[in-house]
Design a protein around this motif. Structure first.
Motif, short mmCIF file in Angstrom:
data_model
loop_
_atom_site.label_atom_id
_atom_site.label_comp_id
_atom_site.label_asym_id
_atom_site.label_seq_id
_atom_site.Cartn_x
_atom_site.Cartn_y
_atom_site.Cartn_z
N ASP A 23 0.83 -1.22 0.00
CA ASP A 23 0.00 0.00 0.00
C ASP A 23 0.86 1.27 0.00
OD1 ASP A 23 0.93 -0.51 2.58
OD2 ASP A 23 -0.84 0.32 3.56
N ARG A 24 2.18 1.10 0.00
CA ARG A 24 3.08 2.26 0.01
C ARG A 24 3.39 2.72 -1.41
NH1 ARG A 24 6.10 1.95 5.29
NH2 ARG A 24 4.97 0.26 6.24
N CYS A 25 3.86 3.97 -1.52
CA CYS A 25 4.23 4.46 -2.85
C CYS A 25 5.31 5.50 -2.74
CB CYS A 25 3.00 5.05 -3.55
SG CYS A 25 3.35 5.45 -5.28
N ASN A 26 6.14 5.60 -3.78
CA ASN A 26 7.18 6.63 -3.80
C ASN A 26 6.66 7.94 -4.41
OD1 ASN A 26 6.90 5.18 -6.15
ND2 ASN A 26 9.08 5.00 -6.60
N PHE A 27 5.40 7.95 -4.90
CA PHE A 27 4.76 9.17 -5.38
C PHE A 27 3.62 9.55 -4.43
CE2 PHE A 27 5.55 9.08 -10.31
CZ PHE A 27 6.89 9.33 -10.09
N GLY A 76 -0.85 0.88 -4.45
CA GLY A 76 0.50 1.35 -4.15
C GLY A 76 1.44 1.15 -5.35
N GLU A 77 2.71 1.28 -5.06
CA GLU A 77 3.68 1.06 -6.13
C GLU A 77 4.25 -0.35 -5.99
OE1 GLU A 77 4.47 2.15 -9.04
OE2 GLU A 77 5.95 0.56 -9.08
N PRO A 78 3.83 -1.27 -6.86
CA PRO A 78 4.19 -2.67 -6.67
C PRO A 78 5.70 -2.94 -6.69
CG PRO A 78 3.15 -2.32 -8.81
CD PRO A 78 2.97 -1.07 -8.03
N LEU A 79 6.45 -2.07 -7.39
CA LEU A 79 7.91 -2.34 -7.47
C LEU A 79 8.63 -1.96 -6.18
CD1 LEU A 79 8.63 -1.44 -11.20
CD2 LEU A 79 8.49 -3.71 -10.16
N LEU A 80 7.90 -1.38 -5.22
CA LEU A 80 8.51 -1.14 -3.90
C LEU A 80 8.51 -2.40 -3.06
CD1 LEU A 80 7.16 2.32 -2.67
CD2 LEU A 80 9.39 1.82 -3.69
N ARG A 81 7.71 -3.39 -3.44
CA ARG A 81 7.71 -4.64 -2.67
C ARG A 81 8.98 -5.40 -3.03
NH1 ARG A 81 3.53 -8.43 -0.25
NH2 ARG A 81 4.99 -9.91 0.70
N LEU A 108 10.93 2.54 -11.09
CA LEU A 108 11.89 1.48 -10.75
C LEU A 108 12.07 0.45 -11.89
CD1 LEU A 108 10.88 1.06 -7.02
CD2 LEU A 108 13.07 1.88 -7.88
N LEU A 109 11.48 0.74 -13.04
CA LEU A 109 11.61 -0.24 -14.13
C LEU A 109 13.02 -0.39 -14.68
CD1 LEU A 109 8.28 0.06 -16.14
CD2 LEU A 109 9.15 -1.97 -14.98
N PRO A 110 13.83 0.72 -14.73
CA PRO A 110 15.19 0.51 -15.22
C PRO A 110 15.91 -0.57 -14.39
CG PRO A 110 14.69 2.84 -15.23
CD PRO A 110 13.53 2.15 -14.55
N GLU A 332 -9.30 3.52 -0.03
CA GLU A 332 -8.30 4.18 -0.86
C GLU A 332 -7.75 3.22 -1.92
OE1 GLU A 332 -7.83 7.41 -0.71
OE2 GLU A 332 -9.27 7.41 0.93
N MET A 333 -7.55 3.79 -3.11
CA MET A 333 -7.08 2.98 -4.23
C MET A 333 -5.69 2.40 -3.98
SD MET A 333 -7.48 4.36 -8.01
CE MET A 333 -7.61 3.36 -9.44
N SER A 334 -4.86 3.18 -3.24
CA SER A 334 -3.50 2.69 -2.98
C SER A 334 -3.54 1.43 -2.12
CB SER A 334 -2.70 3.78 -2.27
OG SER A 334 -3.43 4.28 -1.17
N TYR A 335 -4.63 1.25 -1.36
CA TYR A 335 -4.75 0.09 -0.47
C TYR A 335 -5.41 -1.08 -1.19
CZ TYR A 335 -6.96 -2.81 3.12
OH TYR A 335 -7.40 -3.86 3.86
N ILE A 336 -6.50 -0.79 -1.87
CA ILE A 336 -7.27 -1.86 -2.52
C ILE A 336 -6.58 -2.33 -3.81
CG2 ILE A 336 -8.74 -0.36 -3.91
CD1 ILE A 336 -11.09 -2.07 -3.32
N GLY A 337 -5.73 -1.45 -4.36
CA GLY A 337 -5.09 -1.79 -5.63
C GLY A 337 -5.86 -1.16 -6.77
N GLY A 338 -5.21 -0.27 -7.50
CA GLY A 338 -5.89 0.47 -8.57
C GLY A 338 -6.21 -0.37 -9.78
#
Ligand SMILES: Nc1nc2c(ncn2[C@@H]2O[C@H](COP(=O)(O)OP(=O)(O)OP(=O)(O)O)[C@@H](O)[C@H]2O)c(=O)[nH]1
Ligand SMILES: C[S@@+](CC[C@H](N)C(=O)[O-])C[C@H]1O[C@@H](n2cnc3c(N)ncnc32)[C@H](O)[C@@H]1O
Ligand code: SF4
Ligand code: SF4
Length: 338
Positions: A23-27, A76-81, A108-110, A332-338
């Motif tokens: 559920d976390r994000c860098n944005f 959230g931002e899945p690449l933070l997991r 984080l894709l690069p 919240e969308m960041s929690y449920i997954g957009g």
């Protein structure tokens, strides 16, 4: 277990599973996780609350037996997991699964694109709301310019992943970016999808008059480009697609507000802490994690999911009124997954 077809109360089959891995994000996009509300003290889920990769894989296998063909990893931002490619690898080993995709802000894709591809990921949807660095920095709430996302797009393409671009359009914020984004994506052979700004959660202060509808966006596009419609690829496809007549690159619209698509909605959502949600706008989750952790068998878990799905009557976007948007308990969308 034998494969089953499970339908909800409105006769809609269970076909998709959208998994929020974190559920976390860098944005801090204004329309999703406004920085004023998701500040340094915000209580995100602790690690112990998150489903482990083993638990996610187990649930995914059960969902696939119940008819799921497509899994999307999101957040959230899945690449933070941590070590997300490990999860992708586990999910790729599920034979009957037709599609695994990821929705990401791309930064984080690069670092991860090649590993994700090697693990079996087929495609990514990357969010980008503007090509203007200053405006994009304002929208993402972290003053991050466009370059990291553009580098992410490049890395995904280089790794051989399919790439689509998602742009949320909000009136008075980035509607001036419609044509520049369309031109950029057309020139680079990228499918752009314009997303109508939605009233997800209760933190973004959504107002109906800030939505830029498909009709309005289409009118702008028509003044610059020649477009023709494309038939849906599959039952219940979310985006309405068109293509540019001169180079066949596609462009899509996600019209949750102006032309809702609930009647064919086959999507279930699994939050990072193991709650099942039957609609993006239904705040009542159904626990599956704690039940699983009591030692429940696959059959028992499966029965529980069938029960949730059979009882599903959600069609929020079909029914939306300004009053509902303001008063309903939403998640919240960041929690449920957009
Ligand atoms: N209202 C609503 N919006 C949805 C639903 N599914 C996806 N969206 C929104 O559509 C936007 C784009 O979603 P993506 O994660 O890129 O997924 P997708 O459109 O299913 O992707 P494809 O499989 O590539 O067509 C996001 O803002 C989603 O929240 C849905 O069931 N209801
Ligand atoms: C919640 S994000 C999660 C994945 C990833 N962090 C990203 O931004 O792609 C998934 C998608 O939801 C979209 N989104 C977030 N809030 C929205 C809103 N209020 N209305 C419409 N789409 C929204 C984002 O633009 C993104 O394309
Ligand atoms: S839209 Fe995606 S990138 Fe933006 S705040 Fe939400 S989860 Fe983060
Ligand atoms: S509003 Fe709910 S039921 Fe309608 S399409 Fe979205 S997730 Fe599905």
């Amino acid at each position: 277990m034998t494969k089953q077809m499970v339908k909800d109360a409105l006769n809609r089959p269970l076909r998709d599973l959208r998994i929020s891995v974190i559920d976390r994000c860098n944005f801090r996009c204004q329309y999703c996780m406004p920085a004023e509300l998701f500040g340094p003290d915000f209580a995100f889920l602790p690690k112990s609350e998150l489903l482990t990769y083993e638990e996610i894989e187990r649930l995914a296998r059960i969902f696939v037996h119940l008819g799921v063909e497509k899994i999307r990893l999101t957040g959230g931002e899945p690449l933070l997991r941590k070590e997300l490619p490990l999860l992708v690898k586990k999910l790729s080993s599920i034979e009957e699964l037709k599609d695994i995709a990821l929705t990401t802000n791309g930064v984080l894709l690069p670092k991860y694109a090649q590993e994700l591809k090697d693990a079996g990921l087929k495609r990514v949807n990357i969010s980008l709301d503007s090509l203007n660095d200053e405006l994009f920095g304002q929208i993402n709430g972290r003053n991050v310019g466009t370059q990291p996302v553009l580098d992410g797009i490049k890395a995904a393409k280089k790794a051989g992943l399919g790439v689509k671009i998602n742009m949320v359009v909000k009136k008075g914020l980035n509607d001036t970016e419609i044509i520049p984004m369309a031109q950029f994506c057309k020139d680079h052979g990228l499918q752009l999808r314009f997303i109508e700004y939605m009233d997800v959660g209760s933190t973004n202060g959504w107002k109906m008059d800030e939505v830029v509808t498909k009709k309005e966006i289409f009118q702008q596009l028509n003044e610059h480009f020649s477009l023709e419609p494309v038939d849906p690829d599959y039952y219940g496809e979310v985006a309405k697609r068109y293509r540019y007549v001169d180079n066949q690159v596609e462009v899509g619209f996600i019209t949750s507000v102006s032309e809702s698509f609930c009647s064919s909605c086959t999507r279930s959502r699994l939050s990072a802490n193991g709650q099942i949600f039957t609609c993006l706008f239904n705040g009542n989750g159904h626990d599956i994690r704690d039940f699983m952790r009591t030692g429940a068998s696959d059959e028992a878990i499966s029965e529980r999911i069938i029960k949730f799905w059979n009882g599903r009557t959600d069609r929020y976007s079909d029914e939306r009124t300004a009053e509902m948007a303001a008063n309903r308990k939403k998640i919240e969308m960041s929690y449920i997954g957009g």
